[in-house]
Design an enzyme around this catalytic site. Structure first.
Site, PDB file in Angstrom:
ATOM      1  CB  SER A 280      32.152  39.137   5.454  1.00 34.25           C
ATOM      2  OG  SER A 280      32.132  37.884   5.401  1.00 34.25           O
TER       3      SER A 280
ATOM      4  CG  ASP B 145      27.385  35.045   9.461  1.00 39.96           C
ATOM      5  OD1 ASP B 145      27.591  34.027   8.957  1.00 39.96           O
ATOM      6  OD2 ASP B 145      28.291  35.544   9.660  1.00 39.96           O
TER       7      ASP B 145
ATOM      8  CB  CYS C  66      32.138  37.065  10.350  1.00 41.40           C
ATOM      9  SG  CYS C  66      32.570  36.646   8.732  1.00 41.40           S
TER      10      CYS C  66
ATOM     11  CG  HIS D 168      27.489  36.703   6.009  1.00 41.16           C
ATOM     12  ND1 HIS D 168      28.668  36.233   7.645  1.00 41.16           N
ATOM     13  CD2 HIS D 168      27.912  36.827   5.301  1.00 41.16           C
ATOM     14  CE1 HIS D 168      29.492  36.935   6.794  1.00 41.16           C
ATOM     15  NE2 HIS D 168      29.531  37.133   5.274  1.00 41.16           N
ATOM     16  CD  GLU D 169      24.151  37.983   1.368  1.00 43.66           C
ATOM     17  OE1 GLU D 169      22.804  37.979   0.661  1.00 43.66           O
ATOM     18  OE2 GLU D 169      25.084  37.720   0.488  1.00 43.66           O
TER      19      GLU D 169
END
Length: 488
Positions: free
Chosen positions: A206, A405, A408, A462-463
């Protein structure tokens, strides 16, 4: 009371190998092992044993507990958690886990979450740490895809005020954050010399698109100063940089953010007319302002103006998508989501806090550190040139992103990868992506030339390590081995 007691300890003659004291409810023993780069003593307080080491070169102190039994329960695997004073009234939290296999020779890696101002306990408990929460359980279980399957892992809450870290926060930008992390590593290796002189990797996500390039570049500059004889310190043998769904360059990613919202592979988040309107606003307001913000440190007026111009576009645009989770557009915007945040309540448990040596109440992503960065318009500053310098220096670098995501998004990540300047850049830009497989199963698309690799991860938010743990561990290993990505 503790400071008074410490003064008593320091003033005592170190004529004997060990000395045990009883005072103010503490029990302490001084370590006079030859060759120590400072003073070390052992304290027992309220049933918890702590080690305190005062580093001679920096004046910093490390204060930690050993083998708390929390998170990593693999027999024989050591762990340490506690604080390192990186400045006056600046206590930075760290949690270290030995590699599960051959820790005495395994490489060493540092994990940092983004924010700015988000705790690395996110990564530890939700992504790539030794334990995770499954099936709505209130206590964690072992993670078979933990990064410490391969490397000795250090997780750090930075800047001050993030996670378990506490004290005065003087950090207000990516550039000002780097020296404190360097100092933390110096103190850590002084106390744990058995882990120094290893291949070192920096992995982040991120806002790590800022942290990763700048911290790596700072480490390299410090190493150069050591080699030139201008600095006496422990060299960090940086060989790898990994960035997951990074925020690198607003001038590239602001526009791609809108393109992703219309043309991602799942479903459009906005209709064509909204796309056209906001693309026009971005190109006429946000991007021209960003062209005047080209420094990672100066140009405060220009960068503040760019931040304001882009925030106006982003805020208005954001009104169009309140119904989905921006970190994983496949999930609703309200209600339970994956990965679960069960770990937060766990870290608020007084028994857990006591066992790991935590002295402040855990906060996942507090506002104060983020505000400090906002005041310097740090997010509007590009670290693309810094990233290019890192790749040029020979650091094996991987940029990867989960394709669900939107915060980003992978559109912007790929565009930033294609913009990296290094000897292999023309071949990299022109290279077509290929399937990336894990044990024969297609998990994404990638390309790799020289020291730079790019990977789009399918079916991931995202993760990435939370959604695709086996892939994430494979990427980690290949990068730490100083190889470009390759399918298995």
């Amino acid at each position: 009371m503790f400071l008074q007691f410490r003064q008593v300890l320091v003033s005592l003659a170190l004529a004997t190998l060990t000395l045990t004291l009883q005072a103010n409810g503490f029990a302490a023993r001084i370590d006079t092992t030859p060759g120590l780069k400072g003073k070390r003593y052992f304290i027992e307080e309220d049933g918890i044993k702590r080690t305190v080491f005062e580093h001679e070169d920096t004046g910093a102190t490390i204060d930690f507990v050993t083998n708390s039994g929390i998170c990593e329960t693999t027999p024989g695997v050591n762990q340490y958690s506690g604080y390192i004073s990186v400045g006056k009234n600046m206590s930075m939290w760290f949690w270290f886990f030995e590699a599960r296999h051959e820790p005495e020779t395994a490489p060493f890696a540092l994990w940092l979450n983004g924010g700015p101002g988000c705790s690395s306990m996110l990564g530890l408990f939700e992504e790539n740490g030794p334990c995770k929460f499954s099936n709505n359980e209130s206590t964690p279980s072992l993670n078979p895809y933990s990064y410490n399957e391969y490397a000795n892992m250090l997780y750090v809450d930075q800047p001050i005020g993030t996670g378990f870290s506490y004290g005065d926060d003087t950090v207000n930008s990516t550039v000002t954050a780097a020296p404190y992390v360097w100092k933390l590593l110096q103190v850590f290796f002084a106390n744990f010399p058995q882990y120094e002189c290893r291949d070192f990797g920096l992995f982040t996500e991120s806002y790590g698109g800022h942290y990763g390039p700048e911290f790596a570049d700072y480490f390299q500059s410090q190493n150069a100063a050591i080699c030139d004889g201008h600095l006496e310190a422990e060299k960090i043998d940086l060989v790898a940089l990994g960035i997951n769904n990074g925020w690198y360059d607003a001038s590239i990613q602001e526009k791609e953010y809108i393109n992703f919202s219309r043309y991602n592979s799942y479903y459009p988040l906005i209709n064509e007319s909204t796309y056209t309107a906001y693309l026009n606003a971005c190109e006429t307001q946000c991007l021209p302002a960003l062209q005047n913000c080209t420094s990672t440190t100066g140009q405060l007026t220009e960068c503040n103006a760019a931040q304001t111009a882009c925030d106006i576009v982003d805020t208005a645009y954001g009104n169009y998508y309140p119904s989905f989770n921006a970190y994983d557009i496949r999930q609703p915007g309200t209600g339970p989501s994956f990965p679960p945040d069960t770990y937060v309540a766990y870290l608020h448990d007084p028994a857990v806090m006591k066992a790991i040596g935590a002295r402040s109440t855990y906060t996942e992503c507090p506002e104060a550190p983020s505000v400090n960065f906002w005041l310097t318009a740090d997010s509007s500053r590009s670290f693309e040139a810094t990233l290019s310098s890192v790749v040029q220096s020979g650091i094996t670098t991987v940029m990867f992103a989960g394709d669900a995501d939107s915060v980003c998004d992978w559109f912007g990540g790929l565009a930033c990868a294609n913009a990296v300047s290094y000897p292999g850049a023309p071949a990299f830009r022109n290279k077509e992506v290929a399937n990336y497989t894990v044990n024969g199963e297609v998990k994404g698309t990638f390309k790799s030339v020289g020291k730079l690799s790019w990977l789009r991860v399918f079916d991931s938010g995202h993760e990435v390590p939370a959604f695709q743990p086996e892939l994430a561990l494979q990427v980690f290993k290949q990068t730490m081995q100083k190889k470009g990505l390759f399918s298995t």
